[in-house]
Design a protein around this motif. Structure first.
Motif, PDB file in Angstrom:
ATOM      1  N   MET A 203       0.805  -1.224   0.000  1.00  0.00           N
ATOM      2  CA  MET A 203       0.000   0.000   0.000  1.00  0.00           C
ATOM      3  C   MET A 203       0.839   1.276   0.000  1.00  0.00           C
ATOM      4  O   MET A 203       0.284   2.371   0.012  1.00  0.00           O
ATOM      5  CB  MET A 203      -0.948  -0.001   1.211  1.00  0.00           C
ATOM      6  CG  MET A 203      -2.002  -1.076   1.125  1.00  0.00           C
ATOM      7  SD  MET A 203      -3.007  -0.913  -0.386  1.00  0.00           S
ATOM      8  CE  MET A 203      -3.734  -2.542  -0.486  1.00  0.00           C
ATOM      9  N   THR A 204       2.157   1.106   0.011  1.00  0.00           N
ATOM     10  CA  THR A 204       3.028   2.292  -0.053  1.00  0.00           C
ATOM     11  C   THR A 204       3.951   2.202  -1.271  1.00  0.00           C
ATOM     12  O   THR A 204       3.688   2.824  -2.293  1.00  0.00           O
ATOM     13  CB  THR A 204       3.835   2.445   1.239  1.00  0.00           C
ATOM     14  OG1 THR A 204       4.521   1.213   1.522  1.00  0.00           O
ATOM     15  CG2 THR A 204       2.939   2.787   2.408  1.00  0.00           C
ATOM     16  N   PHE A 205       5.001   1.404  -1.163  1.00  0.00           N
ATOM     17  CA  PHE A 205       6.006   1.338  -2.231  1.00  0.00           C
ATOM     18  C   PHE A 205       5.425   0.810  -3.543  1.00  0.00           C
ATOM     19  O   PHE A 205       5.697   1.363  -4.616  1.00  0.00           O
ATOM     20  CB  PHE A 205       7.189   0.472  -1.794  1.00  0.00           C
ATOM     21  CG  PHE A 205       7.949   1.045  -0.643  1.00  0.00           C
ATOM     22  CD1 PHE A 205       8.816   2.110  -0.822  1.00  0.00           C
ATOM     23  CD2 PHE A 205       7.780   0.537   0.629  1.00  0.00           C
ATOM     24  CE1 PHE A 205       9.507   2.651   0.247  1.00  0.00           C
ATOM     25  CE2 PHE A 205       8.470   1.066   1.705  1.00  0.00           C
ATOM     26  CZ  PHE A 205       9.336   2.125   1.515  1.00  0.00           C
ATOM     27  N   SER A 206       4.648  -0.263  -3.460  1.00  0.00           N
ATOM     28  CA  SER A 206       4.112  -0.854  -4.700  1.00  0.00           C
ATOM     29  C   SER A 206       3.159   0.095  -5.408  1.00  0.00           C
ATOM     30  O   SER A 206       3.154   0.189  -6.637  1.00  0.00           O
ATOM     31  CB  SER A 206       3.405  -2.176  -4.390  1.00  0.00           C
ATOM     32  OG  SER A 206       4.315  -3.105  -3.842  1.00  0.00           O
ATOM     33  N   ILE A 207       2.343   0.792  -4.635  1.00  0.00           N
ATOM     34  CA  ILE A 207       1.405   1.736  -5.245  1.00  0.00           C
ATOM     35  C   ILE A 207       2.129   2.938  -5.819  1.00  0.00           C
ATOM     36  O   ILE A 207       1.830   3.409  -6.922  1.00  0.00           O
ATOM     37  CB  ILE A 207       0.345   2.176  -4.210  1.00  0.00           C
ATOM     38  CG1 ILE A 207      -0.689   1.071  -4.042  1.00  0.00           C
ATOM     39  CG2 ILE A 207      -0.339   3.476  -4.633  1.00  0.00           C
ATOM     40  CD1 ILE A 207      -1.766   1.381  -3.050  1.00  0.00           C
ATOM     41  N   ALA A 208       3.118   3.433  -5.097  1.00  0.00           N
ATOM     42  CA  ALA A 208       3.833   4.629  -5.554  1.00  0.00           C
ATOM     43  C   ALA A 208       4.588   4.357  -6.845  1.00  0.00           C
ATOM     44  O   ALA A 208       4.508   5.139  -7.802  1.00  0.00           O
ATOM     45  CB  ALA A 208       4.786   5.108  -4.465  1.00  0.00           C
ATOM     46  N   GLY A 209       5.314   3.236  -6.889  1.00  0.00           N
ATOM     47  CA  GLY A 209       6.083   2.921  -8.088  1.00  0.00           C
ATOM     48  C   GLY A 209       6.980   4.077  -8.480  1.00  0.00           C
ATOM     49  O   GLY A 209       7.787   4.562  -7.684  1.00  0.00           O
ATOM     50  N   ASN A 210       6.861   4.545  -9.707  1.00  0.00           N
ATOM     51  CA  ASN A 210       7.652   5.682 -10.185  1.00  0.00           C
ATOM     52  C   ASN A 210       6.901   7.007 -10.074  1.00  0.00           C
ATOM     53  O   ASN A 210       7.350   8.026 -10.585  1.00  0.00           O
ATOM     54  CB  ASN A 210       8.061   5.452 -11.649  1.00  0.00           C
ATOM     55  CG  ASN A 210       9.011   4.273 -11.799  1.00  0.00           C
ATOM     56  OD1 ASN A 210       9.851   4.036 -10.930  1.00  0.00           O
ATOM     57  ND2 ASN A 210       8.866   3.518 -12.882  1.00  0.00           N
ATOM     58  N   HIS A 211       5.758   6.973  -9.408  1.00  0.00           N
ATOM     59  CA  HIS A 211       4.964   8.191  -9.274  1.00  0.00           C
ATOM     60  C   HIS A 211       5.442   9.018  -8.075  1.00  0.00           C
ATOM     61  O   HIS A 211       5.979   8.481  -7.108  1.00  0.00           O
ATOM     62  CB  HIS A 211       3.479   7.858  -9.102  1.00  0.00           C
ATOM     63  CG  HIS A 211       2.879   7.188 -10.299  1.00  0.00           C
ATOM     64  ND1 HIS A 211       2.452   7.900 -11.398  1.00  0.00           N
ATOM     65  CD2 HIS A 211       2.639   5.878 -10.567  1.00  0.00           C
ATOM     66  CE1 HIS A 211       1.963   7.054 -12.291  1.00  0.00           C
ATOM     67  NE2 HIS A 211       2.057   5.819 -11.811  1.00  0.00           N
ATOM     68  N   SER A 212       5.210  10.302  -8.149  1.00  0.00           N
ATOM     69  CA  SER A 212       5.591  11.204  -7.061  1.00  0.00           C
ATOM     70  C   SER A 212       4.457  11.265  -6.034  1.00  0.00           C
ATOM     71  O   SER A 212       3.625  12.169  -6.053  1.00  0.00           O
ATOM     72  CB  SER A 212       5.893  12.610  -7.607  1.00  0.00           C
ATOM     73  OG  SER A 212       7.009  12.579  -8.454  1.00  0.00           O
ATOM     74  N   LEU A 213       4.447  10.287  -5.131  1.00  0.00           N
ATOM     75  CA  LEU A 213       3.448  10.234  -4.067  1.00  0.00           C
ATOM     76  C   LEU A 213       4.145  10.316  -2.724  1.00  0.00           C
ATOM     77  O   LEU A 213       5.142   9.627  -2.494  1.00  0.00           O
ATOM     78  CB  LEU A 213       2.651   8.929  -4.121  1.00  0.00           C
ATOM     79  CG  LEU A 213       1.727   8.668  -5.308  1.00  0.00           C
ATOM     80  CD1 LEU A 213       1.045   7.321  -5.129  1.00  0.00           C
ATOM     81  CD2 LEU A 213       0.692   9.760  -5.451  1.00  0.00           C
ATOM     82  N   ASP A 214       3.641  11.174  -1.850  1.00  0.00           N
ATOM     83  CA  ASP A 214       4.071  11.177  -0.451  1.00  0.00           C
ATOM     84  C   ASP A 214       3.051  10.362   0.315  1.00  0.00           C
ATOM     85  O   ASP A 214       1.846  10.671   0.292  1.00  0.00           O
ATOM     86  CB  ASP A 214       4.121  12.601   0.105  1.00  0.00           C
ATOM     87  CG  ASP A 214       5.365  13.348  -0.355  1.00  0.00           C
ATOM     88  OD1 ASP A 214       6.448  12.747  -0.292  1.00  0.00           O
ATOM     89  OD2 ASP A 214       5.246  14.505  -0.777  1.00  0.00           O
TER      90      ASP A 214
END
Length: 521
Positions: A203-214
């Motif tokens: 729910m954190t790293f996998s979702i963020a992937g290469n996107h700029s999400l905090d």
């Protein structure tokens, strides 16, 4: 020790420079390559501190290779060398931030000098990165605490909490959108520890992937909250990504009931997002939904007629007057309505709990029953119930248990609270007496005492107090004492107000009363 790779298309030069580098005590030569394409692969594989490269090579040139490598490893230091001392190469190298430009043939002293400068720069960057990471860790803790406060503290504190959040996480104000996921009732086939980490990772790293999400993760009452801040200009598919990760976890034997908030444009929707995610998650638990429930999908049939909700005030009034049979009748009718109203489970639970908590509060305010004698309200009991009938029956049983304790206490032989209060007034009328003062004497709620006193005596406590004071004042005036002295002795500190009160109850001023009584005698 610095990690170095060497890229040179002339084999003789490559071997010579490699030999020199291997002899340097503070240099670790991690690999060599003979063209730009191989060099880029080497850099990607080894992630070196320093890259030594020729400019003109087959395939990618040295400058092209540097430009691509910097996109992945911006902290790597580059040193270039060439036999072609042309200004355009120097210009490009400067634009790419190359540390040094060495002309061929490269001497050992020039190479060592460049490596020394590179080592100093690498140390500086590593120290800076460590310092930055420590600062970010501290800052992250402060942001998480601000998020906890915003989530848990009442709405009246929202402005102050939001201001504090923006102080420690100013960058969050640039978020284009945000969402909150609430995950509860976690379960897994294995031990739970690794699965818990997998859930956090998904729910954190996998979702963020290469996107700029905090992304921030909070825990509260056996629930996990994932707070997502999108820093990109384009819309992020929160629901689709989160649902996909949940399904992937389900395939691994890791499951949970989840609810996701609406997508809010800007940080000021964060308080609402927490509430929405929590409500959606509660609804997912009730439905035993095998999917993420969106806040928008939670359609509450929550219209309860005003005359029904107003009946709670009537119930409360009857309880305070100790009309327990009437209270029980009204509470039963209210619960029967709720059972048949067809409102959504979350609202029905809340209404049942509200009624039970009202009875608990009134029972404590009655003054005779201690908290240790009252039944404990268990949220888990009603959360495990599925039908409206089961929920309202639970509320009816809890209400009866509270009433039983209060009625038993009322039937025991002990001095009535109103009698205690009257005795206190008779003995302390000369002091400053408030409703709160009297309530403390009998351990009752002030409002409850006020209603009970008027019911038993037919007048308000303030009227009774005034009667006692005026009666005492009349006796002192009959003895010939001065009116101003009498005013203070019976608990009045404003002579004009005392005059007014005395005339109200006796029909004449204190001085007139005194002259009349003494004259008659």
């Amino acid at each position: 020790m610095i990690k170095v790779v060497l890229i040179e298309d002339e084999n003789v030069v490559l071997k010579g420079m490699a030999m020199v580098l291997k002899r340097e005590p503070d240099v670790d030569l991690a690999g060599t390559a003979e063209d730009g394409n191989q060099g880029l692969e080497l850099i990607y594989r080894e992630h070196p501190d320093v890259v030594l490269t020729d400019i003109r090579m087959p395939g990618l040139s040295g400058l092209e290779m540097i430009e691509q490598a910097q996109m992945r490893f911006p902290d790597t230091v580059f040193i270039i060398f060439s036999g072609f001392c042309e200004f355009k190469y120097v210009q490009q190298a400067i634009g790419l931030g190359v540390l040094a430009y060495l002309e061929k043939p490269v001497t050992v002293s020039d190479l060592r000098g460049a490596l020394k400068k590179a080592a100093n720069l690498v140390d500086y960057k590593k120290n800076y990165i460590r310092m930055k990471e420590r600062t970010q860790q501290v800052n992250r803790v402060m942001v998480e605490q601000a998020l906890y406060d915003l989530m848990n503290q009442p709405s009246a504190m929202e402005a102050a909490n939001m201001e504090r959040l923006l102080e420690v996480g100013e960058y969050l104000s640039f978020s284009t959108e945000l969402a909150v996921l609430c995950a509860g009732k976690l379960s897994w086939k294995e031990s739970g520890v690794d699965e818990y980490r997998k859930l956090i990772h998904a729910m954190t790293f996998s979702i963020a992937g290469n996107h700029s999400l905090d992304i921030y993760t909070l825990t509260m009452e056996e629930q996990l909250y994932f707070v997502y801040f999108n820093q990109e200009c384009q819309i992020f598919p929160f629901y689709q990504e989160i649902s996909g990760q949940r399904q992937a976890l389900e395939d691994q034997g890791i499951s949970f009931y989840g609810g996701i908030s609406s997508i809010h444009q800007g940080i000021y929707g964060l308080k609402d997002a927490f509430s929405e995610a929590r409500s959606a998650q509660n609804y997912a638990c009730f439905l035993e939904a095998e999917e993420i429930v969106r806040s928008e999908d939670v359609k509450y049939r929550n219209h309860i007629p005003a005359e029904i909700t107003d009946s709670q005030y009537s119930m409360e009034f009857n309880f305070r007057l100790q009309n327990y049979s009437q209270f029980r009748k009204q509470a039963g009718a209210y619960l029967s309505y709720l059972a048949k109203a067809g409102i959504m489970p979350e609202l029905l639970r809340n209404e049942c709990l509200d009624l039970v908590y009202l009875v608990q509060k009134l029972s404590l305010e009655s003054g005779g029953v201690g908290e240790d004698r009252l039944p404990v309200i268990s949220h888990s009991e009603i959360m495990d119930l599925e039908s409206a009938e089961e929920m309202t029956d639970w509320a009816r049983r809890m209400t009866d248990r509270f009433l039983l304790e209060v009625e038993q206490d009322r039937n025991t032989e002990r001095e009535h609270p109103v009698s205690v209060v009257k005795k206190y007034i008779d003995q302390h009328y000369a002091e400053s007496i408030t409703l709160e003062t009297l309530a403390d004497q009998v351990h009752m709620n002030p409002t409850y005492l006020s209603v009970l006193f008027k019911k038993e005596e037919g007048v308000a406590y303030s009227h009774y107090l005034a009667q006692v004071r005026i009666r005492q004042a009349a006796g002192l005036l009959e003895k010939g004492e001065k009116a101003k002295d009498v005013c203070r002795k019976v608990g009045y500190f404003d002579y004009r107000y005392f005059n007014k009160q005395f005339k109200k109850y006796v029909g004449m001023t204190p001085d007139t009363y005194k002259r009349t009584k003494i004259g008659l005698e």
